[in-house]
Each structure stands twice: as structure tokens, then as C-alpha cells.
Design a protein around this motif. Structure first.
Motif, mmCIF file in Angstrom:
data_model
loop_
_atom_site.group_PDB
_atom_site.id
_atom_site.type_symbol
_atom_site.label_atom_id
_atom_site.label_comp_id
_atom_site.label_asym_id
_atom_site.label_seq_id
_atom_site.Cartn_x
_atom_site.Cartn_y
_atom_site.Cartn_z
ATOM 1 N N PHE A 205 47.440 55.205 41.637
ATOM 2 C CA PHE A 205 46.306 54.149 41.557
ATOM 3 C C PHE A 205 45.167 54.644 41.087
ATOM 4 C CE2 PHE A 205 49.355 53.043 45.216
ATOM 5 C CZ PHE A 205 49.800 51.622 44.489
ATOM 6 N N HIS B 186 42.822 32.883 46.643
ATOM 7 C CA HIS B 186 42.204 33.592 45.677
ATOM 8 C C HIS B 186 43.087 34.052 44.627
ATOM 9 C CE1 HIS B 186 39.294 36.572 44.649
ATOM 10 N NE2 HIS B 186 40.407 37.628 44.302
ATOM 11 N N LYS C 119 41.163 36.827 36.436
ATOM 12 C CA LYS C 119 40.617 38.178 36.025
ATOM 13 C C LYS C 119 41.681 38.848 35.076
ATOM 14 C CE LYS C 119 37.851 40.059 39.679
ATOM 15 N NZ LYS C 119 37.535 41.008 40.827
ATOM 16 N N LEU D 131 42.376 49.471 45.400
ATOM 17 C CA LEU D 131 42.158 48.494 44.485
ATOM 18 C C LEU D 131 40.402 47.901 44.393
ATOM 19 C CD1 LEU D 131 45.498 46.431 44.964
ATOM 20 C CD2 LEU D 131 44.915 48.508 43.264
ATOM 21 N N ARG D 132 40.070 47.700 43.418
ATOM 22 C CA ARG D 132 38.543 47.444 43.270
ATOM 23 C C ARG D 132 38.482 46.008 42.716
ATOM 24 N NH1 ARG D 132 34.803 52.296 44.141
ATOM 25 N NH2 ARG D 132 33.375 51.173 42.546
ATOM 26 N N ASN D 133 39.493 45.437 42.159
ATOM 27 C CA ASN D 133 39.578 44.279 41.553
ATOM 28 C C ASN D 133 40.309 43.007 42.209
ATOM 29 O OD1 ASN D 133 37.601 44.339 39.268
ATOM 30 N ND2 ASN D 133 39.120 46.179 38.772
ATOM 31 N N GLY D 134 40.641 43.351 43.366
ATOM 32 C CA GLY D 134 41.629 42.200 44.117
ATOM 33 C C GLY D 134 42.793 42.566 44.927
ATOM 34 N N LEU E 186 43.981 53.556 38.075
ATOM 35 C CA LEU E 186 43.547 52.572 37.466
ATOM 36 C C LEU E 186 44.255 51.514 38.626
ATOM 37 C CD1 LEU E 186 44.083 52.659 33.685
ATOM 38 C CD2 LEU E 186 42.003 53.204 35.162
ATOM 39 N N ASP E 187 43.401 50.227 38.610
ATOM 40 C CA ASP E 187 44.297 49.102 39.306
ATOM 41 C C ASP E 187 44.844 48.206 38.302
ATOM 42 O OD1 ASP E 187 42.430 47.350 38.342
ATOM 43 O OD2 ASP E 187 41.327 47.515 40.231
ATOM 44 N N ARG F 125 42.174 35.676 40.893
ATOM 45 C CA ARG F 125 42.622 36.902 40.506
ATOM 46 C C ARG F 125 43.246 37.016 39.159
ATOM 47 N NH1 ARG F 125 47.293 40.632 42.077
ATOM 48 N NH2 ARG F 125 46.776 42.684 41.752
ATOM 49 N N ILE G 66 44.330 45.328 36.918
ATOM 50 C CA ILE G 66 43.428 44.824 35.989
ATOM 51 C C ILE G 66 42.613 45.673 35.144
ATOM 52 C CG2 ILE G 66 41.160 43.249 36.019
ATOM 53 C CD1 ILE G 66 42.513 41.985 38.452
ATOM 54 N N GLN G 67 42.372 46.952 35.393
ATOM 55 C CA GLN G 67 41.761 48.034 34.475
ATOM 56 C C GLN G 67 42.826 48.518 33.536
ATOM 57 O OE1 GLN G 67 40.723 50.605 37.923
ATOM 58 N NE2 GLN G 67 39.041 49.618 38.283
ATOM 59 N N THR H 221 50.386 46.397 39.594
ATOM 60 C CA THR H 221 49.641 47.450 40.672
ATOM 61 C C THR H 221 50.860 48.216 41.086
ATOM 62 O OG1 THR H 221 48.173 45.487 41.613
ATOM 63 C CG2 THR H 221 48.571 47.784 42.817
#
Lengths: 312, 117
Positions: A121, A167, A174, B41-44, A123-124, A171, A126-127, A105
Motif C-alpha cells: 500500500f 460517501h 475522486k 489509505l489517505r484518500n478514502g 500508493l492508494d 469517493r 486514487i494515487q 486498493t
């Protein structure tokens, strides 16, 4: 297949290190930063504007590492580039034969020395991993073909000590679902959060789907430990650790002892596949740590001389 | 802004701090809007969350993902927090996510996006 991917696939103990940031000085400046521990590591991370401070770009440093015979891991953060620029960096890396990518990130711009900058940002993380994975399969995010598909070995990071701690494995999972095959964890100065993270990672099978590498950071003074605790996002240093260094007759030696103890304990935790080492000084701390822990050189590990880190 | 988007903003801004991204995922993130995260952030959560659960960027604010993870199990869509959400379509800002939901416009992912939610 990159050397890192090969070591992970073969189940060998993996060692990566973080290259100190580079601002000037040409290839010599890059070489002198990894020369002290060159023989131990499988690959070296070329960081991407760490702590939101501008430095030589990760692609440029990764190319330099490769020219100097060291395998790079190119880090990419989501803070400074939109998706087009991120895809361009990935294609550019592959063009130069750089396969190892680590997607993050990124610290916020407010953590750096140019807090007035625009944060992106687009994309994050994970994207970004999923985008790199799409490219590895021969498509940009738009669906446009890349032929031949770039060779990429995709990794990510996770921080077992940052809330919501319960969590963090979810994560990380993911990230693995999105395409990550190795995880370099955030620096830790206590083992509790790492042990809990690894126990869940092993129980859920995550530790088998991705090579998990805890990070150990070597510092030299109580002051730097306090600075990290107060100013580096996501890292806490327990007061007991700071006190131990303050009370020591030789604080620098004590810091090294703490680093060795953490590294030794971390590599013995079930599911851990290797270590990621960071030293903020241009000195031989990383090599000394490897020597102290009896970690064989990369060549010895490749020849099968790796000693299991478990005491019988 | 079209009338329906104005109505949506009027309802959702005071309650959830809606940013009108036009592709609402509120129900799958514990009724906590991820677009209020300074990093969107949309995934965590990012790795910079403070030990007290507050935001790295805005220390006075609790991390939206700390809240999301806390609240999600109390919603009927608890498992959806683990969905991998596609990149934001920046063309949809300011449009009504209600309309985009019913027209399925908010589900349109980039053609190269190959991740199972």
C-alpha cells in the motif's frame, strides 16, 4: 483506442467478465476460461492476486488473453507492489498494447492464504489512478518523460454497499477526477444500495463522466452464498436470498434465476452503462445469462443491433 | 528523533494515535488519522469495510474513514475531505510534521504528480 473504450465512447451497452484465476496450464487454460462467453463480452478482467491469494500475474494473463484474441482489462492492486513496480507493470502493459487498466486498493493480506506476507500500500487506489493518468500523459511519477506516451484507458472500482455508504459516490468522484473513465462496481446481491448509488451518480453527473458497470456474480449453492457473505470483504448477501436458495427444489437453478433477476434489474437502472459478470465455475453460466436476458453478442452490438433494455 | 519531533509525538500519539508520518493531514480527515488504517489509505475507505462500519483487517476497530466522514462536517475544514492527497513521501517518517508544515516540505509532491487537490 481499445474495444472497451470504443464501446463506451459510442454509448453501446458494455459487457465485461472476470477471468477465473490461472495457476498453470498455459494458453489453453486461459482460453477455456473465457471460451464459453467469448462472443458476448467486450473485454475480460485479468485479476491481480484476488482475495490475497497468489496466481499468475495480471500482466502475464493479460498478454495471454491478447494472444488469444480477447481484449484484456488488466487489474492492478496496491497491496503487493510499491509505486516503482506499479509503474513498471503499467509501462509493460502498454508495451504489449494492453490499454484497459483497472486500479484497486486490494483485499488485505489477512484475507488470503499467506497472511504473514508484508502488505505494501505504497500508493492508494486514487494515487494509482493518478499515476496511470500521469503516464498516459507521458510522465512517470518522478516527472521523467515517456516518449511516446503509453495508450491507457483507466478504470477503477467502487463498492456501493460498504460503509460509509453516503460517501461512496464522493469517493468514486475522486477516482474520476484522478483519471478513471469506467467503474466496475463490487458484486451485489441486493438492489437497494445500487439504486441509491446510481441515483446520486446520475444527479451529480458522475454517471456521465465514467461508465458505471454493476457486477453480477453467478453461484450455484446456498453454501457459496453463505461463504461469500461471511468471508469475502465488502460483500453481504441478504438472508432472504440465502433462504430462497435453500428452500428451492433445484438450488442451482434458483441461483441462476437470482443472477438473471439481478442482472436484468441492474441494467435497467438509469445511468448504468453495462454489466460486469463473474462466475466461479468453468461453465457457460455467463453465456446462458446473456441469452436469457436477450443481450446481443458483441458483434451484433457493434453492428448496431443492440436492443434497449427498457421495456416499452 | 529531534526534540520537536519528540514533543509532537508526545502530544499527538496519545490523542490521535499519531504514527509520525511527518506529513500530517489530520485536520482534513475529520481529525481522524488515516495512517491508523491498516492499508494507510489517505484518500478514502477501501471497499472491504464491514456492514457494522468496522475494519476489514481489524474487526474490533471502527474504520478510520467511517469516523473521518462522520466527523469532518463538524470541523472548519469540512470540504477538505474531498481533497486528493498526494502519495506519502516515505523519507519523512519520524520527522516533525509541524516543522514540515512551516517549511512547506510536506507539500512537495513528486514532479510528475499532476492532480489538483
Amino acid at each position: 483506442m481499445s474495444r472497451l473504450e470504443d464501446a463506451i465512447a459510442a454509448g453501446r451497452f458494455v459487457l465485461t467478465a472476470e477471468l477465473l484465476t490461472v495457476n498453470a496450464g498455459g494458453l489453453d487454460a486461459v482460453h477455456e476460461r473465457f471460451a464459453p462467453y467469448e462472443e458476448y463480452v467486450d473485454a475480460v478482467n485479468a485479476t491481480d492476486n484476488t482475495a490475497a491469494h497468489a496466481h499468475a500475474s495480471p500482466l502475464a494473463v493479460a498478454i495471454a488473453l491478447q494472444q488469444l484474441g480477447m481484449e484484456p482489462v488488466m487489474q492492478l492492486v496496491c497491496r503487493d507492489r510499491n509505486r516503482l513496480a506499479l509503474e513498471a507493470e503499467l509501462a509493460g502493459a502498454a508495451l504489449h498494447g494492453i490499454e484497459n487498466i483497472c486500479c484497486l486498493t486490494g483485499d488485505d493480506v489477512t484475507a488470503g492464504d499467506e497472511p504473514e506476507a508484508r502488505r505494501v500500500f505504497d500508493l492508494d487506489s486514487i494515487q494509482l489512478i493518478a499515476t496511470a493518468n500521469a503516464m498516459r500523459n507521458g510522465r512517470y511519477l518522478s516527472g521523467r518523460k515517456i516518449d511516446p506516451a503509453p495508450r491507457l484507458f483507466i478504470g477503477a472500482v467502487e463498492n456501493p454497499q460498504a460503509p460509509p455508504v453516503g460517501h461512496r459516490v464522493d469517493r468514486a468522484r475522486k477516482k474520476v477526477r484522478a483519471g478513471a473513465r469506467f467503474l466496475q462496481l463490487q458484486v451485489l446481491f441486493e438492489l437497494g444500495p445500487l439504486e441509491r448509488f446510481m441515483a446520486e451518480a446520475v444527479a451529480t453527473g458522475l454517471a456521465e463522466q465514467a461508465a458505471i458497470l454493476p457486477s453480477i456474480c453467478l453461484v450455484r449453492t446456498a453454501k457459496s452464498l453463505r461463504y461469500i457473505d461471511e468471508h469475502v470483504p465488502g460483500i453481504s448477501v441478504p438472508p432472504a436470498v440465502i433462504e430462497r436458495v435453500e428452500r428451492a427444489a433445484d438450488p442451482e437453478a434458483e441461483c441462476f434465476e437470482i443472477g438473471c433477476e439481478l442482472a436484468d434489474a441492474a441494467r435497467r437502472i438509469p445511468g448504468v452503462r453495462g454489466l460486469h459478470l463473474i462466475s466461479f465455475r468453468r461453465e457457460a453460466g455467463i453465456a446462458r445469462l446473456c441469452g436469457r436476458l436477450g443481450i446481443p453478442t458483441r458483434e451484433e452490438r457493434e453492428l448496431g443491433g443492440d436492443r434497449p433494455p427498457v421495456v416499452v | 528523533m529531534r526534540p520537536i519531533a519528540v514533543l509532537e509525538a508526545a502530544v499527538k500519539k496519545p490523542v490521535w494515535g499519531c504514527q509520525m508520518c511527518g506529513q500530517c493531514v489530520l485536520h482534513s480527515t475529520g481529525m481522524t488519522c488515516p495512517m491508523n488504517c491498516p492499508k494507510t489509505l489517505r484518500n478514502g475507505p477501501c471497499g472491504g469495510v464491514r456492514p457494522d462500519g468496522h475494519c476489514e483487517v481489524k474487526p474490533e476497530m471502527r474504520c478510520v474513514w467511517v469516523k473521518a466522514v462522520e466527523r469532518a462536517p463538524k470541523t472548519p475544514w469540512a470540504h477538505e475531505i474531498d481533497d486528493i492527497r498526494q502519495p506519502v513521501d516515505n523519507r519523512l517518517w519520524g520527522t516533525s510534521s509541524w516543522v514540515n508544515y512551516f517549511t512547506k516540505r510536506d507539500k512537495v509532491a513528486p514532479k510528475g504528480w499532476r492532480v489538483e487537490a
